[in-house]
Write an enzyme that holds these catalytic residues in place. Structure first.
Site, PDB file in Angstrom:
ATOM      1  N   THR A  74      74.530  22.805  71.475  1.00  0.00           N
ATOM      2  CA  THR A  74      75.024  24.139  71.845  1.00  0.00           C
ATOM      3  C   THR A  74      74.741  25.106  70.706  1.00  0.00           C
ATOM      4  OG1 THR A  74      76.719  23.213  73.287  1.00  0.00           O
ATOM      5  CG2 THR A  74      77.078  25.463  72.500  1.00  0.00           C
ATOM      6  N   GLN A 181      68.505  15.782  76.141  1.00  0.00           N
ATOM      7  CA  GLN A 181      68.502  14.573  76.973  1.00  0.00           C
ATOM      8  C   GLN A 181      67.246  13.737  76.763  1.00  0.00           C
ATOM      9  OE1 GLN A 181      70.928  13.338  78.703  1.00  0.00           O
ATOM     10  NE2 GLN A 181      72.351  15.058  78.791  1.00  0.00           N
ATOM     11  N   CYS A 327      79.906  19.658  82.818  1.00  0.00           N
ATOM     12  CA  CYS A 327      80.349  20.984  82.405  1.00  0.00           C
ATOM     13  C   CYS A 327      80.801  21.821  83.595  1.00  0.00           C
ATOM     14  CB  CYS A 327      79.234  21.719  81.685  1.00  0.00           C
ATOM     15  SG  CYS A 327      78.437  20.709  80.460  1.00  0.00           S
TER      16      CYS A 327
HETATM   17  C1  LIG Z   1      74.895  17.877  76.263  1.00  0.00           C
HETATM   18  C2  LIG Z   1      73.872  18.934  76.357  1.00  0.00           C
HETATM   19  C3  LIG Z   1      73.954  20.099  75.591  1.00  0.00           C
HETATM   20  C4  LIG Z   1      75.117  20.377  74.686  1.00  0.00           C
HETATM   21  O1  LIG Z   1      75.037  19.589  73.536  1.00  0.00           O
HETATM   22  P1  LIG Z   1      76.275  19.490  72.517  1.00  0.00           P
HETATM   23  O2  LIG Z   1      75.689  18.780  71.340  1.00  0.00           O
HETATM   24  O3  LIG Z   1      77.309  18.691  73.219  1.00  0.00           O
HETATM   25  O4  LIG Z   1      76.695  20.869  72.186  1.00  0.00           O
HETATM   26  C5  LIG Z   1      72.927  21.020  75.703  1.00  0.00           C
HETATM   27  N1  LIG Z   1      71.883  20.814  76.501  1.00  0.00           N
HETATM   28  C6  LIG Z   1      71.768  19.709  77.249  1.00  0.00           C
HETATM   29  C7  LIG Z   1      70.573  19.527  78.116  1.00  0.00           C
HETATM   30  C8  LIG Z   1      72.757  18.731  77.209  1.00  0.00           C
HETATM   31  O5  LIG Z   1      72.636  17.637  77.960  1.00  0.00           O
END
Ligand SMILES: *Cc1c(COP(=O)(O)O)cnc(C)c1O
Length: 395
Positions: A74, A181, A327
């Site tokens: 994030t 991912q 989310c």
């Molecule tokens: C989980 C996720 C995020 C957020 O990542 P955090 O490290 O939890 O802030 C952003 N983009 C994707 C594609 C995610 O799967």
């Protein structure tokens, strides 16, 4: 087999015990501040951070200097888009992204629109892929950055990032990818894929929560982004704040393990995925969301027609899964990703994401498949519509 079966690895993963073991000494014994340059405590921490930086870089084909540690994806997504918008606004005020991005990209883009930037949200086809020819037509000399995720967290579709990167470079726009991912799960190489900035998060591949990185290309082209956190000179002054040494050590170890075990893990997960996919898609009223082949090894996402999704979830309380994405599952709005691939509201609202990982066993996958298939069959028979039709594939 312990119940419930965890099938939500795309939301987060457990910390690998080997990662935890490596982190533990940095809590109490080697607790130094990596910026303390006058004593052993600081040097120990600094040394551990350097080892981690090399491990992260090695996993993605980068050089250690180009890794900036952050609190996760994030933050990495926010600082790349805001930082580039700020430092390249002389060149232009146009940003290109995609409708299926994570909220950390979409909400940042919305904010930048409020500041006067123009954002183009490219649409995707029925499998979640964007059209690279459309991208080529959309990027102009005023486009400062293109941000397209490598693999989708909900539907698992893998975008043609190398081609996207090539187009961006030929047009003189920077290319950022949210690879949260993908890193640790599939091979990633920032040079071969023409990536200028890339977001990484430790907790999606067996590292701790609250630790991540941003890859920032240092040469050809040299990327400069305006810092979004002001303070000390940590991370080449790009991201102020005392380094999260334990988290960084954990991220580094997670990268080292991923590099060693990725090939075997992909093979194992693809087998599990295909086995489950075949059984579930044999159901009359079920469709797969996301690309049938260009998808993450560990992810499945299905929509079911003519069944009550809440009854299904209630039935399957021994399976820990997501509806839509983690989310958005608390809100009643159907997933923006499923809507973007053309699923009508009812189908988008009637979907399940199953994602598995390092600690998933064949026994768990078979159990989950059997439970899901029989629950869907039973609920379809009870369905008042009772005319069971295969939902139309949307291309
Ligand atoms: C989980 C996720 C995020 C957020 O990542 P955090 O490290 O939890 O802030 C952003 N983009 C994707 C594609 C995610 O799967």
């Amino acid at each position: 087999m312990k119940l419930p079966v965890y099938l939500d690895y795309n939301a987060t993963t457990p910390v690998d015990p080997r990662v935890l073991e490596e982190m533990i000494p940095y809590f109490c014994e080697r607790f130094g501040n990596a910026s303390s340059s006058n004593h052993k405590f600081g040097w120990e921490a600094e040394q551990a951070v350097a080892v981690a930086r090399k491990r992260v870089a090695d996993l993605i084909g980068a050089i250690p200097r180009d890794i900036v540690f952050t609190s996760g994806s994030t933050e990495s997504n926010n600082i790349s888009l805001k930082g580039i918008a700020e430092s390249y606004s002389e060149k232009g005020r146009h940003i290109v992204t995609c409708t299926t991005e994570h909220k950390a990209i979409l909400e940042t883009c919305k904010y930048l629109e409020e500041l006067g930037f123009e954002v183009t949200y490219l649409e995707v086809d029925g499998n979640g892929l964007l059209d690279t020819e459309e991208l080529e037509r959309t990027v102009t000399e005023k486009t400062i950055i293109v941000s397209v995720m490598m693999a989708n967290n909900e539907i698992g579709t893998i975008q043609p990032v190398a081609e996207i990167g090539r187009i961006c470079r030929s047009k003189g726009a920077l290319f950022h990818t949210d690879a949260t991912q993908a890193v640790g799960k599939i091979p990633v190489n920032v040079d071969e894929m023409n990536i200028d900035l890339m977001s990484i998060s430790a907790h999606k591949f067996y590292g701790p929560k609250g630790a991540g990185a941003l890859y920032v290309r240092g040469r050809n082209p040299r990327v400069t982004f305006a810092k979004q956190t002001h303070g000390g000179s940590q991370e080449k002054s790009l991201r102020a704040g005392t380094l999260n040494v334990t988290g960084i050590v954990g991220l580094g170890k997670a990268c080292e393990i991923a590099a060693e075990e990725m090939d075997n893990e992909i093979e194992r997960h693809v087998k599990m995925r295909n086995r489950m996919m075949k059984e579930v898609l044999a159901l009359e009223n079920t469709v797969l969301n996301g690309h049938p082949e260009k998808r993450l090894p560990n992810n499945l996402n299905f929509s079911f027609s003519d069944i009550d999704i809440n009854a299904l979830i209630g039935d399957l309380h021994d399976l820990a899964m997501s509806t839509g994405s983690a989310c958005t599952s608390s809100s009643m709005e159907p997933s923006h990703v499923l809507t973007a691939i053309g699923r009508p509201r009812e189908l988008a609202g009637s979907s399940l994401r199953l994602s598995f990982g390092r600690y998933s066993t064949d026994e768990e996958i078979d159990y989950a498949t059997e439970r899901l298939v029989s629950a869907v069959k039973r609920l379809s028979e009870e369905s008042p519509q009772s005319v069971i039709s295969k939902p139309k594939e949307i291309k």
